[in-house]
Design a protein around this motif. Structure first.
Motif, short mmCIF file in Angstrom:
data_model
loop_
_atom_site.label_atom_id
_atom_site.label_comp_id
_atom_site.label_asym_id
_atom_site.label_seq_id
_atom_site.Cartn_x
_atom_site.Cartn_y
_atom_site.Cartn_z
N GLN A 1 0.47 -1.06 -0.18
CA GLN A 1 -0.22 0.31 0.08
C GLN A 1 0.74 1.40 -0.02
OE1 GLN A 1 -0.53 -2.54 1.76
NE2 GLN A 1 -2.05 -3.27 1.09
N TRP B 1 3.99 7.76 5.52
CA TRP B 1 3.24 6.70 5.69
C TRP B 1 4.01 5.84 6.22
CZ3 TRP B 1 -1.36 5.02 3.53
CH2 TRP B 1 -0.92 3.46 3.02
N PHE C 1 -3.42 0.24 7.29
CA PHE C 1 -3.72 0.89 6.31
C PHE C 1 -4.87 0.98 6.22
CE2 PHE C 1 -2.77 -3.56 4.70
CZ PHE C 1 -3.88 -4.81 4.84
N TRP D 1 -3.89 6.79 5.00
CA TRP D 1 -4.54 7.71 3.77
C TRP D 1 -4.60 8.89 3.14
CZ3 TRP D 1 -3.34 4.17 0.11
CH2 TRP D 1 -3.85 3.20 0.10
#
Length: 95
Positions: free
Chosen positions: A2, A44, A54, A60
């Motif tokens: 991700q 992140w 995630f 996000w």
């Protein structure tokens, strides 16, 4: 895996900032996307180390906001420094 999406988001945000902000002719075309991708990757990674997965919306959102903030702060500074350095060089060269 991700984190790859976060890096792509950051590069896209950086690319958009490159075209939105003025004086893009005095800075390199890769500076903004690389800055955005780096900001997204670092944020992140830090959120992952803290324990935020995630499956939460936080990484996000941060992977979009952090590159925007980083590029909107860095690009005007780099552009201003380059403009002043070029003007100084022209003045010293007598152009």
């Amino acid at each position: 895996m991700q984190i790859l999406l976060a890096l792509i988001f950051g590069a896209v945000v950086g690319l958009a900032a490159h075209f939105v902000l003025p004086h893009r002719e005095v800075r390199g075309v890769a500076l903004a996307p690389v800055t955005g991708a780096a900001a997204a990757g670092v944020s992140w990674t830090l959120l992952t180390w803290v324990g935020i997965g995630f499956d939460s919306p936080v990484p996000w959102i941060v992977s979009i906001v952090a590159p925007a903030v980083a590029t909107l702060v860095l690009l005007p500074i780099v552009s201003r420094v380059r403009i002043h350095a070029d003007a100084d060089l022209r003045a010293r060269s007598g152009i």
